[in-house]
Design an enzyme around this catalytic site. Structure first.
Site, PDB file in Angstrom:
ATOM      1  N   LEU C  16       0.843  -1.201   0.000  1.00  0.00           N
ATOM      2  CA  LEU C  16       0.000   0.000   0.000  1.00  0.00           C
ATOM      3  C   LEU C  16       0.879   1.253   0.000  1.00  0.00           C
ATOM      4  O   LEU C  16       1.989   1.240   0.506  1.00  0.00           O
ATOM      5  CB  LEU C  16      -0.898   0.015   1.239  1.00  0.00           C
ATOM      6  CG  LEU C  16      -1.874  -1.151   1.402  1.00  0.00           C
ATOM      7  CD1 LEU C  16      -2.631  -1.020   2.713  1.00  0.00           C
ATOM      8  CD2 LEU C  16      -2.847  -1.208   0.234  1.00  0.00           C
ATOM      9  N   CYS C  17       0.342   2.319  -0.572  1.00  0.00           N
ATOM     10  CA  CYS C  17       1.072   3.594  -0.592  1.00  0.00           C
ATOM     11  C   CYS C  17       1.321   4.071   0.831  1.00  0.00           C
ATOM     12  O   CYS C  17       0.456   3.896   1.676  1.00  0.00           O
ATOM     13  CB  CYS C  17       0.272   4.638  -1.360  1.00  0.00           C
ATOM     14  SG  CYS C  17       0.379   4.333  -3.118  1.00  0.00           S
ATOM     15  N   PRO C  18       2.452   4.669   1.165  1.00  0.00           N
ATOM     16  CA  PRO C  18       3.491   5.126   0.232  1.00  0.00           C
ATOM     17  C   PRO C  18       4.626   4.126  -0.011  1.00  0.00           C
ATOM     18  O   PRO C  18       5.655   4.505  -0.553  1.00  0.00           O
ATOM     19  CB  PRO C  18       4.051   6.340   0.966  1.00  0.00           C
ATOM     20  CG  PRO C  18       4.029   5.918   2.408  1.00  0.00           C
ATOM     21  CD  PRO C  18       2.799   5.043   2.551  1.00  0.00           C
TER      22      PRO C  18
END
Lengths: 419, 214, 79
Positions: C16-18
């Site tokens: 998942l970001c970041p």
């Protein structure tokens, strides 16, 4: 101008009443804060106690601002800054402190160690010494607005895909994810779909008049204490809120983003905003209390516990709302000990999750959290911050906790009954 | 100077000079602090700043409400006894001089009994500071000196109360005056900063609805 | 016609970001200027984050495509 002069100049810029009060003789070195710190508890290293970390910066501040320290620095432990001190500041302020404020509530005097270390973060950033990735992520957020013509296409394509997912899950082809349209609610997500789809399900189920922001809520500028840049990141959302005529700005489940948009940004801009700022946690709780959504708790049958993110709880003031939401959407809820204002940081806060060079340290700093989770016997940990989410997932895998981890909205969305 | 006029000098003139000095120093410090910019909360409150301030000041008397005292009740009791000792030793410098009629043998014994535990706690503090690595790591000469000079203040206070000779009485007052000259510069001035810090922290936490906890 | 020299291939699926940005930021330091990283990811957040990161760091987004929930993109190190 040499390094020392520049550092002193940068410290002076940030020397306010909070820092000034905590930076001279308020701390008696009594040591009561030591065991309140999850990092000291994990390592036992005297360098990692809150007072020892604060002291690295305080001794330089004392040299300038404390009368006795000006005359007899060795007597009070004060000293002139050297180049190697800055390296120690990086360790103390970025790597070994998540600014969780647990030491503040345990200090008999009220010493604000995180304020001192956040000051050091700002100075290190001005000196070009803060972690590169945190600065890159700040700049990327600003670039997102500056290159919006190119970005908007990517974003709308992404949302179109997510809208299909929402329609399928709701079995309703009219379910929508409106983007930056006029609406009462402007919802500001993170970049990831896990902060978009569950929220869209909830807003659609509650038949809310809402729209999705083009921007993400996270603000890495605050982690490097670069307030001018952090303000730019916020300004993007403020402009959009005005454009869509939002009455309420709803911040997704992101600890620091809530802290920034709710509490800090109004201080930076010197005024209360024209719209109300709420956390998605509060909105979900409102929908349940008002009967706007229907839930089937049996869809979340495993025992579940809640981890209070520092920025949401101890620094943000939201304690009961997530608990109400989780309890209404689960069969079995287990409270963590300690929790709420006394909860321990997961170890991943204030940018640590993004600093890959400190991954091993970060996972070690989660030792207390691992023990807390084990004691609950919960099979699922729900939290309301992406940094905590990342950290607890990794802690679970590394320590074979056999748990699933999700944010509160995902947990709630799983129990939604669509009419 | 005969002993009577010497005693008068150390009990009156010297104390007046020392207290004036301390008040002036504290005033300068308070003005300096209040002139620094303060980032007050701008968002509308979720709780109450006033309740937060009250709770912030009160939490020191509510050991069950804070983990660092709840889990170390012995330490909190020691902390309380120590500060009671400080308070009585300070109050005594006034009552001894200005209300001699009040200082009956019983009162003197009660005062001594309230100061004595502080000496005992002071030795424990000194031992802890030397023996616990995480405390030794952060300790400065001012920490050790402040602790030892308070021991001397307590000790001469008790001796003056119990024996009441010119030597012990004048020692007590001279040490008190020396103390008043030194305190604004040392970490002992924490009791003044305490009121600033607890106000600022309590107001923010109260405003945001963090304290008092339901 | 210029050739694309893919020096590194990264699998960022499930992250998942970041974190995808963090991985790309680290990997770009390990390749020669002019060369390319090819990565696959599943978090749709990369569709915003990677172009923004490229724009702010002076690297070039060579291509970005999405098919069946998998996003494939190439980043060229410029300096």
């Amino acid at each position: 101008m040499d390094t020392r002069e520049k550092v002193i100049q940068e410290l002076d810029k940030r020397y306010n009443r909070l820092v000034g009060t905590s930076a001279t003789n308020l701390c008696t070195h009594c040591g009561w804060c030591i065991e309140s710190c999850h990092i000291f508890k994990a390592t036992g290293n005297p360098e990692h106690s809150p007072v020892a970390k604060a002291e690295k910066v305080r001794r330089v501040l004392k040299r300038k601002h404390d009368w006795l320290s000006r005359l007899f620095p060795k007597w009070t432990g004060a000293k002139d800054l050297t180049e190697s001190d800055l390296d120690e500041w990086i360790e103390a302020a970025f790597k070994n402190c998540t600014l969780c404020e647990r030491c503040v509530i345990n200090c008999p005097m009220g010493v604000e160690t995180p304020q001192i270390l956040a000051t050091a973060r700002g100075v290190l950033t001005a000196m070009g010494k803060s972690p590169e990735i945190l600065n890159q992520l700040t700049d990327a957020a600003i670039a997102r607005e500056e290159n919006m013509e190119m970005m908007e296409g990517f974003f709308r394509k992404q949302i179109a895909n997510l809208e299909k997912q929402v329609q399928e899950r709701m079995n309703d082809s009219n379910a929508r994810i409106p983007v930056s349209e006029e609406a009462d609610i402007l919802y500001v997500p993170l970049s990831g779909a896990h902060t978009m789809v569950p929220a869209a399900l909830i807003f659609n189920a509650a038949k809310a008049n809402w729209t999705m922001s083009l921007f993400e809520a996270s603000n890495y500028g605050v982690f490097v204490a670069d307030i001018p840049k952090a303000k730019k990141v916020v300004e993007r959302v403020l402009k959009e809120a005005k454009k869509v005529k939002a009455k309420t700005l709803v911040v997704t489940e992101c600890g620091h983003a809530y802290g920034v948009l709710k509490w800090e940004a109004p201080k930076w801009f010197g005024k209360q905003f024209d719209f109300e700022v709420k956390s998605l946690l509060e909105v979900m709780n409102d929908y349940i209390q008002e009967g706007k959504i229907v839930l089937d708790p049996s869809k979340n049958s495993e025992p579940v516990t809640y981890h209070d993110p520092c920025n949401i709880g101890r620094k943000g003031g939201i304690f009961e709302e997530p608990r109400n939401v989780i309890q209404a959407s689960s069969k079995e809820y287990k409270e963590m000990t300690p929790s709420k204002v006394e909860n321990f940081c997961c170890g991943g806060g204030s940018g640590m999750v993004a600093c890959s060079e400190w991954t091993e340290d970060r996972l070690l700093y989660g030792t207390v959290k691992v023990e807390q989770i084990k004691k609950t016997n919960a099979k699922k940990v729900v939290t309301a911050c992406d940094n905590c989410l990342h950290q607890i997932k990794e802690l679970g895998e590394k320590n074979n906790l056999n748990i699933s981890v999700s944010n509160v909205s995902e947990h709630l969305a799983n129990a939604l009954v669509f009419s | 100077m005969d002993s009577q006029s010497f005693m008068h000098f150390v009990e009156y003139e010297l104390q007046a000079i020392a207290i004036t000095w301390m008040v002036v120093m504290y005033t300068i410090k308070a003005v300096q602090l209040s002139r620094l910019p303060m980032p007050w909360e701008k968002e509308k409150p979720k709780g109450s700043g006033a309740k937060g301030i009250l709770r912030s000041y009160g939490s020191i008397f509510m050991p069950w409400s804070v983990e660092s005292s709840r889990k170390h009740m012995g330490r909190w009791i020691g902390f309380s006894l120590y500060h009671v000792g400080c308070l009585v030793a300070i109050v005594n410098t006034f009552t001894y001089t200005f209300t001699p009629g009040m200082m009956t043998p019983t009162v003197k014994i009660v005062f001594s009994a309230l100061i004595a535990p502080a000496i005992f706690i002071g030795f424990i503090k000194f031992y802890n500071r030397l023996s616990r690595p995480e405390l030794r790591h952060i300790s400065t000469p001012d920490d050790y000196f402040s602790l030892l000079s308070l021991q001397l203040f307590f000790f001469t206070g008790i001796m003056a109360l119990l024996l009441d000779t010119v030597f012990w009485r004048s020692s007590y007052y001279i040490i008190t005056a020396a103390f008043l000259f030194y305190v604004p510069f040392s970490k002992i001035s924490h009791y003044i900063y305490f009121f600033f810090a607890r106000f600022l922290t309590g107001k923010r936490y109260g405003w945001r609805g963090i304290i008092p906890q339901k | 016609m210029s050739t694309i020299n893919i020096e590194k291939v990264l699998d960022l699926k499930g992250l998942l970001c970041p974190i995808p940005v963090v991985k790309i930021s680290n990997a770009i330091k390990e390749i020669e200027p002019g060369n390319v990283i090819e990565a696959t990811a599943t978090d749709p957040g990369v569709m915003m984050d990677i172009p923004a990161w490229c724009a702010s760091t002076g690297n070039e987004l060579d291509s970005m495509e999405e098919a069946g929930g998998v996003i494939t993109f190439r980043v060229k190190r410029l300096k």
